[in-house]
Design a protein around this motif. Structure first.
Motif, PDB file in Angstrom:
ATOM      1  N   ASP A 197       0.842  -1.202   0.000  1.00  0.00           N
ATOM      2  CA  ASP A 197       0.000   0.000   0.000  1.00  0.00           C
ATOM      3  C   ASP A 197       0.876   1.250   0.000  1.00  0.00           C
ATOM      4  OD1 ASP A 197      -2.614  -1.314   0.289  1.00  0.00           O
ATOM      5  OD2 ASP A 197      -1.899  -1.869   2.288  1.00  0.00           O
ATOM      6  N   PHE A 198       2.004   1.179   0.708  1.00  0.00           N
ATOM      7  CA  PHE A 198       2.976   2.257   0.765  1.00  0.00           C
ATOM      8  C   PHE A 198       4.330   1.695   0.335  1.00  0.00           C
ATOM      9  CE2 PHE A 198      -0.226   3.335   3.913  1.00  0.00           C
ATOM     10  CZ  PHE A 198      -0.482   4.672   3.650  1.00  0.00           C
ATOM     11  N   LEU A 199       4.956   2.339  -0.646  1.00  0.00           N
ATOM     12  CA  LEU A 199       6.278   1.929  -1.098  1.00  0.00           C
ATOM     13  C   LEU A 199       7.272   3.014  -0.705  1.00  0.00           C
ATOM     14  CD1 LEU A 199       8.058  -0.062  -2.718  1.00  0.00           C
ATOM     15  CD2 LEU A 199       7.555   1.324  -4.754  1.00  0.00           C
ATOM     16  N   VAL A 200       8.209   2.675   0.176  1.00  0.00           N
ATOM     17  CA  VAL A 200       9.213   3.625   0.650  1.00  0.00           C
ATOM     18  C   VAL A 200      10.550   3.293  -0.001  1.00  0.00           C
ATOM     19  CG1 VAL A 200      10.404   4.592   2.637  1.00  0.00           C
ATOM     20  CG2 VAL A 200       8.013   3.898   2.843  1.00  0.00           C
ATOM     21  N   VAL A 201      11.118   4.271  -0.681  1.00  0.00           N
ATOM     22  CA  VAL A 201      12.392   4.087  -1.370  1.00  0.00           C
ATOM     23  C   VAL A 201      13.521   4.416  -0.403  1.00  0.00           C
ATOM     24  CG1 VAL A 201      13.806   4.756  -3.340  1.00  0.00           C
ATOM     25  CG2 VAL A 201      11.307   4.713  -3.554  1.00  0.00           C
ATOM     26  N   ALA A 202      14.339   3.416  -0.083  1.00  0.00           N
ATOM     27  CA  ALA A 202      15.450   3.594   0.857  1.00  0.00           C
ATOM     28  C   ALA A 202      16.726   2.964   0.320  1.00  0.00           C
ATOM     29  CB  ALA A 202      15.091   2.996   2.219  1.00  0.00           C
ATOM     30  N   THR A 203      16.786   2.787  -0.979  1.00  0.00           N
ATOM     31  CA  THR A 203      17.947   2.158  -1.607  1.00  0.00           C
ATOM     32  C   THR A 203      19.006   3.200  -1.931  1.00  0.00           C
ATOM     33  OG1 THR A 203      18.578   0.602  -3.368  1.00  0.00           O
ATOM     34  CG2 THR A 203      17.112   2.408  -3.982  1.00  0.00           C
ATOM     35  N   ILE A 230      12.975   8.836   0.402  1.00  0.00           N
ATOM     36  CA  ILE A 230      13.943   9.519   1.253  1.00  0.00           C
ATOM     37  C   ILE A 230      15.363   9.086   0.872  1.00  0.00           C
ATOM     38  CG2 ILE A 230      12.484  10.065   3.233  1.00  0.00           C
ATOM     39  CD1 ILE A 230      14.606   6.880   3.047  1.00  0.00           C
ATOM     40  N   SER A 231      15.508   8.539  -0.336  1.00  0.00           N
ATOM     41  CA  SER A 231      16.772   7.982  -0.797  1.00  0.00           C
ATOM     42  C   SER A 231      17.523   8.984  -1.663  1.00  0.00           C
ATOM     43  CB  SER A 231      16.482   6.692  -1.568  1.00  0.00           C
ATOM     44  OG  SER A 231      17.607   6.227  -2.257  1.00  0.00           O
ATOM     45  N   ARG A 232      17.389   8.848  -2.963  1.00  0.00           N
ATOM     46  CA  ARG A 232      17.955   9.761  -3.943  1.00  0.00           C
ATOM     47  C   ARG A 232      16.912   9.976  -5.032  1.00  0.00           C
ATOM     48  NH1 ARG A 232      21.058  10.745  -0.481  1.00  0.00           N
ATOM     49  NH2 ARG A 232      23.345  10.698  -0.529  1.00  0.00           N
ATOM     50  N   ASP A 256      11.360  13.617  -0.288  1.00  0.00           N
ATOM     51  CA  ASP A 256      12.387  14.450   0.337  1.00  0.00           C
ATOM     52  C   ASP A 256      13.509  14.728  -0.650  1.00  0.00           C
ATOM     53  OD1 ASP A 256      13.569  15.774   2.678  1.00  0.00           O
ATOM     54  OD2 ASP A 256      15.085  14.197   2.556  1.00  0.00           O
ATOM     55  N   VAL A 257      13.535  13.973  -1.745  1.00  0.00           N
ATOM     56  CA  VAL A 257      14.578  14.103  -2.757  1.00  0.00           C
ATOM     57  C   VAL A 257      13.926  14.089  -4.139  1.00  0.00           C
ATOM     58  CG1 VAL A 257      16.484  13.126  -1.419  1.00  0.00           C
ATOM     59  CG2 VAL A 257      14.912  11.594  -2.599  1.00  0.00           C
ATOM     60  N   VAL A 258      14.515  14.837  -5.065  1.00  0.00           N
ATOM     61  CA  VAL A 258      13.959  14.972  -6.413  1.00  0.00           C
ATOM     62  C   VAL A 258      15.114  14.998  -7.402  1.00  0.00           C
ATOM     63  CG1 VAL A 258      12.557  16.405  -7.961  1.00  0.00           C
ATOM     64  CG2 VAL A 258      12.001  16.299  -5.529  1.00  0.00           C
ATOM     65  N   GLU A 259      14.927  14.377  -8.559  1.00  0.00           N
ATOM     66  CA  GLU A 259      15.936  14.459  -9.609  1.00  0.00           C
ATOM     67  C   GLU A 259      16.228  15.926  -9.935  1.00  0.00           C
ATOM     68  OE1 GLU A 259      16.205  11.187 -12.936  1.00  0.00           O
ATOM     69  OE2 GLU A 259      14.103  11.757 -12.682  1.00  0.00           O
ATOM     70  N   GLY A 260      17.517  16.268 -10.035  1.00  0.00           N
ATOM     71  CA  GLY A 260      17.898  17.620 -10.401  1.00  0.00           C
ATOM     72  C   GLY A 260      17.761  18.637  -9.291  1.00  0.00           C
ATOM     73  N   LEU A 276       6.334  17.710  -0.382  1.00  0.00           N
ATOM     74  CA  LEU A 276       7.737  17.917  -0.724  1.00  0.00           C
ATOM     75  C   LEU A 276       8.499  18.508   0.461  1.00  0.00           C
ATOM     76  CD1 LEU A 276       7.073  19.571  -4.192  1.00  0.00           C
ATOM     77  CD2 LEU A 276       8.134  17.324  -3.861  1.00  0.00           C
ATOM     78  N   THR A 277       9.675  17.947   0.742  1.00  0.00           N
ATOM     79  CA  THR A 277      10.598  18.547   1.705  1.00  0.00           C
ATOM     80  C   THR A 277      11.976  18.631   1.047  1.00  0.00           C
ATOM     81  OG1 THR A 277      11.067  16.402   2.763  1.00  0.00           O
ATOM     82  CG2 THR A 277       9.334  17.765   3.749  1.00  0.00           C
ATOM     83  N   PRO A 278      12.825  19.580   1.466  1.00  0.00           N
ATOM     84  CA  PRO A 278      14.066  19.892   0.743  1.00  0.00           C
ATOM     85  C   PRO A 278      15.283  19.074   1.160  1.00  0.00           C
ATOM     86  CG  PRO A 278      13.721  21.532   2.438  1.00  0.00           C
ATOM     87  CD  PRO A 278      12.548  20.593   2.525  1.00  0.00           C
ATOM     88  N   HIS A 279      15.243  17.774   0.933  1.00  0.00           N
ATOM     89  CA  HIS A 279      16.369  16.884   1.243  1.00  0.00           C
ATOM     90  C   HIS A 279      16.880  17.142   2.661  1.00  0.00           C
ATOM     91  CE1 HIS A 279      19.862  14.494  -0.763  1.00  0.00           C
ATOM     92  NE2 HIS A 279      19.665  14.084   0.487  1.00  0.00           N
TER      93      HIS A 279
END
Length: 313
Positions: A197-203, A230-232, A256-260, A276-279
């Motif tokens: 239901d929730f996919l958290v990216v931590a790789t 919260i990864s990259r 928390d992270v966005v390309e570019g 959105l939060t700023p890394h």
């Protein structure tokens, strides 16, 4: 004499003082001055570089620092450092795995709850006087399925919070199963997304995980699924994410992270189902001291002729 250390990331005054007290002459090269510092007259004297995963240190930079012996990444990430160029010169590379894991895991759960419960939109509605408009039915978190993409130190900390605090069944995908967790290991990112239901990216970031979360993974997560990163930013295909959110093929995303970054696509900022939060996931007073302390310990060990504590494998 103090050992010249080039810092290519911004340092708080306290951090700079700690490095100087540890015996290093800090040369600051952040905020656009990096090229000048690396190519300047003092470059030959630099023996250490302090960076982080996203800022990194490329092959050209390494070549321009003939006296460089050690590169220290502040935090776990090291994807922006050219490891091949460093190894070719015999330069030691270290990082700081786990030093801010609790802080990042807390932030991940905050983002998860904020996007699921529509906190940002509800706050804005109340502030503009639309009390009733803010009282929408929003999904619960407790008991929902939590998928963790990358079960390292941070991923495991997120999993424990979800399982222990909210009774969430946990599954994960990583290159190899992690022994002794008791959590379900799934064979691919798409399989994990279809389950969750929730996919958290931590790789970790880097070429190996670029756009690992692509259109197919987002489709598997589906119109009732939520993505938290919260990864990259590079791990998620931003164009595919924007399209899925705009077209209602994904319930929401918290990033928390966005390309570019720090440039954020306007399409993301205009979407009401995005938080959105700023890394800043790893930024807290409690978490700030440990990564720099590990950097100093690694530097001291290297310049004393000892093995560093946390080398990049």
């Amino acid at each position: 004499m103090p050992i010249p250390l080039l810092a290519v990331i911004a340092l708080a005054p306290e951090a700079r003082s700690r490095l100087e007290e540890a015996g290093f002459e800090v040369i600051a090269a952040e905020a656009g001055g990096r090229a000048g510092a690396i190519g300047g007259s003092g470059a030959r004297a630099v023996r250490a570089v302090l960076t982080n995963g996203s800022t990194g240190l490329g092959a050209e930079d390494i070549a321009a620092l003939p006296g460089l012996e050690i590169i220290c990444a502040l935090g776990a990430g090291h994807e922006g450092i050219d490891l091949a160029a460093a190894r070719a010169r015999g330069i030691v590379v270290t990082h700081g795995p786990g030093t801010n894991a609790a802080c990042v895991a807390d932030h991940a759960m905050m983002l998860l709850m904020a996007v699921a419960r529509g906190v940002v939109g509800a706050d804005a509605a109340v502030r503009r006087g639309d009390w009733e408009g803010a009282r929408q039915l929003r999904p619960m978190i407790s008991g929902k399925k939590l998928g963790i993409l990358g079960l390292g130190t941070i991923g495991a900390a997120i999993a424990r919070r979800g399982a222990g605090g909210f009774g969430m069944p946990v599954a994960y995908h990583s290159r190899t199963p992690r022994e002794g967790t008791g959590w379900l290991h799934l064979p691919s990112a798409a399989a994990l997304a279809a389950w969750a239901d929730f996919l958290v990216v931590a790789t970790p970031g880097g070429a190996a995980t670029r756009h690992l979360v692509d259109e197919a993974v987002l489709a598997a997560l589906g119109p009732e699924g939520f993505l938290v990163n919260i990864s990259r930013g590079s791990v998620v295909d931003t164009r595919a994410l924007i399209a899925a959110l705009q077209q209602g093929r994904l319930a929401g995303a918290a990033l928390d992270v966005v390309e570019g970054e720090p440039d954020v696509p306007r399409e993301l900022t205009e979407l009401g189902n995005v938080v959105l939060t700023p890394h800043m996931a790893g930024r807290a007073p409690e978490a700030a001291k440990a990564p720099l302390g590990l950097v100093i310990d690694n530097l001291r060990a290297h310049f004393a002729g000892q093995a560093v504590l946390t080398p990049v494998a």
